[in-house]
Design an enzyme around this catalytic site. Structure first.
Site, short mmCIF file in Angstrom:
data_model
loop_
_atom_site.label_atom_id
_atom_site.label_comp_id
_atom_site.label_asym_id
_atom_site.label_seq_id
_atom_site.Cartn_x
_atom_site.Cartn_y
_atom_site.Cartn_z
N GLU A 110 -43.95 19.21 -16.24
CA GLU A 110 -43.73 18.50 -15.37
C GLU A 110 -44.09 18.46 -13.57
OE1 GLU A 110 -42.34 14.32 -17.66
OE2 GLU A 110 -40.47 15.73 -16.93
N GLU A 144 -40.80 15.50 -25.60
CA GLU A 144 -39.62 14.54 -25.42
C GLU A 144 -39.21 13.19 -26.98
OE1 GLU A 144 -40.43 16.44 -21.14
OE2 GLU A 144 -41.53 15.67 -22.71
N ALA A 150 -35.70 19.44 -18.35
CA ALA A 150 -34.54 18.75 -17.61
C ALA A 150 -33.22 18.89 -18.18
CB ALA A 150 -34.42 17.31 -18.32
N GLY A 179 -39.45 18.47 -18.18
CA GLY A 179 -39.19 18.71 -16.58
C GLY A 179 -39.96 20.11 -16.40
#
Length: 267
Positions: free
Chosen positions: A121, A141, A73, A118
Site C-alpha cells: 500500500e 489481509e 502493518a 501496508g
C-alpha cells in the site's frame, strides 16, 4: 531535520533517500513509524533543495538488505484493536500516504523484498515503483479476517484494474516482481544490486527537468484522474497557462531554439 527512531534520511544532489528501518520487525509499519513518516515528509516537502524522494526499506537484523521493503502493518500492534482503534490506525496511515501521493516532490518507491499489506500500500502511494527482482507484493489481509486498511482496496484497483485487484485481495496470493510488472503494479524490475542505482538515476533525470513543471504535471495527473475528461482537459489548460508564465518556460524554449542545454531553476 527531526531525529527519527525508525527512519533514516539522506539528501544528496537534490534527492532524498528515506529509509524505513525497523530491522527486528522487517520494517513493519506501527503507529510510531507512521507518525515519523508524517513528520519527515512534511519537513521534506518544505525543502527547496529536495526535488525527488526515494522511499526504501532498510536491512533486517542480520544485515540482509534485500529481505524486506515493508513487510506490512504491525500485526502485534493491531491484534487487540477495537473497531474504533482500527479506523484511527487506518486514518493515521492515510496522512503520510497522501503526502507521498500529493507532495510537490516526485516520490519513487525502491522496493526490495517483501512489500506485503501496508508495504504494498505505501509503495502504491508513491508516484513510481521500481522493484528488485526478488520483490514480493501482496495484500494478505483477508486471510487475517480483515481487509486492507491503508488504501489497498482503492489504489490497487486504480493501478491494475478492478479484476486483478479483486483476485489479489480475495485470494491473498502474493505475486513476484515480474508479474507485478506485467500487470502494471511496478514500472521497472532490476537486479537487487542495481535497485538503488536505478532509482537514483531516474531521480537524477527527473531533477534535470523543470522541477516546477514536473510538480504541476504531477498535480494535473492526480487531480484530473477522477474528473470527467472535459473538466480535466480544462484544468490542464489552466495549469499549462500557469507554467507558461514562468522563468523556466522562457529559458527552456529559448534554449531549445538556441540548441543549448536549458538552465531550469523554478521550483
Amino acid at each position: 531535520m527531526s531525529e527519527f527512531k525508525n527512519l533514516k534520511l539522506d539528501v544528496e544532489n537534490e534527492v532524498a533517500v528515506l529509509t524505513i528501518s525497523r530491522p527486528a520487525a522487517l520494517n513493519a509499519l506501527n503507529s510510531e513509524t507512521l507518525d515519523e513518516l508524517n513528520v519527515a515528509l512534511t519537513e521534506i516537502e518544505a525543502r527547496d533543495d529536495v526535488k525527488v524522494v526515494i522511499l526504501t526499506g532498510g536491512p533486517d537484523k542480520k544485515g540482509n538488505e534485500f529481505k524486506s521493503f515493508v513487510a506490512g502493518a504491525d500485526i502485534a500492534e493491531m491484534v487487540n484493536f477495537s473497531a474504533a482503534e482500527a479506523r484511527t490506525f487506518g486514518m493515521k496511515a492515510s496522512v503520510p500516504f497522501f503526502k507521498l501521493m500529493n507532495m510537490r516532490q516526485v516520490t519513487i518507491a525502491a522496493v526490495n523484498g517483501f512489500a506485503l499489506g501496508g508495504g504494498c500500500e505505501i509503495s502504491m502511494a508513491c508516484d513510481i515503483r521500481i522493484a528488485s527482482d526478488n520483490a514480493i507484493f501482496g495484500q494478505p489481509e483477508c486471510g487475517l479476517g480483515i481487509i486492507p486498511g491503508f488504501g489497498g482496496t482503492q489504489r490497487l484497483a486504480r493501478l491494475v484494474g478492478m479484476g486483478r485487484a479483486k483476485e489479489m485481495i480475495f485470494t491473498c496470493d502474493n505475486i513476484k516482481a515480474d508479474e507485478a510488472y506485467r500487470i502494471g503494479l511496478v514500472n521497472k524490475v532490476v537486479a537487487p544490486e542495481e535497485l538503488m542505482a536505478t532509482a537514483k538515476a531516474m531521480a537524477a533525470k527527473i531533477v534535470s527537468k523543470g522541477s516546477y513543471a514536473v510538480s504541476i504535471a504531477k498535480a494535473a495527473i492526480n487531480n484530473g484522474y477522477d474528473m470527467d475528461i472535459k473538466n480535466a482537459v480544462e484544468m490542464e489548460a489552466n495549469l499549462f497557462g500557469v507554467t507558461c508564465s514562468t522563468h523556466d518556460k522562457k529559458e527552456g524554449m529559448t534554449a531549445f531554439l538556441e540548441k543549448r542545454a536549458a538552465d531550469l531553476t523554478d521550483f
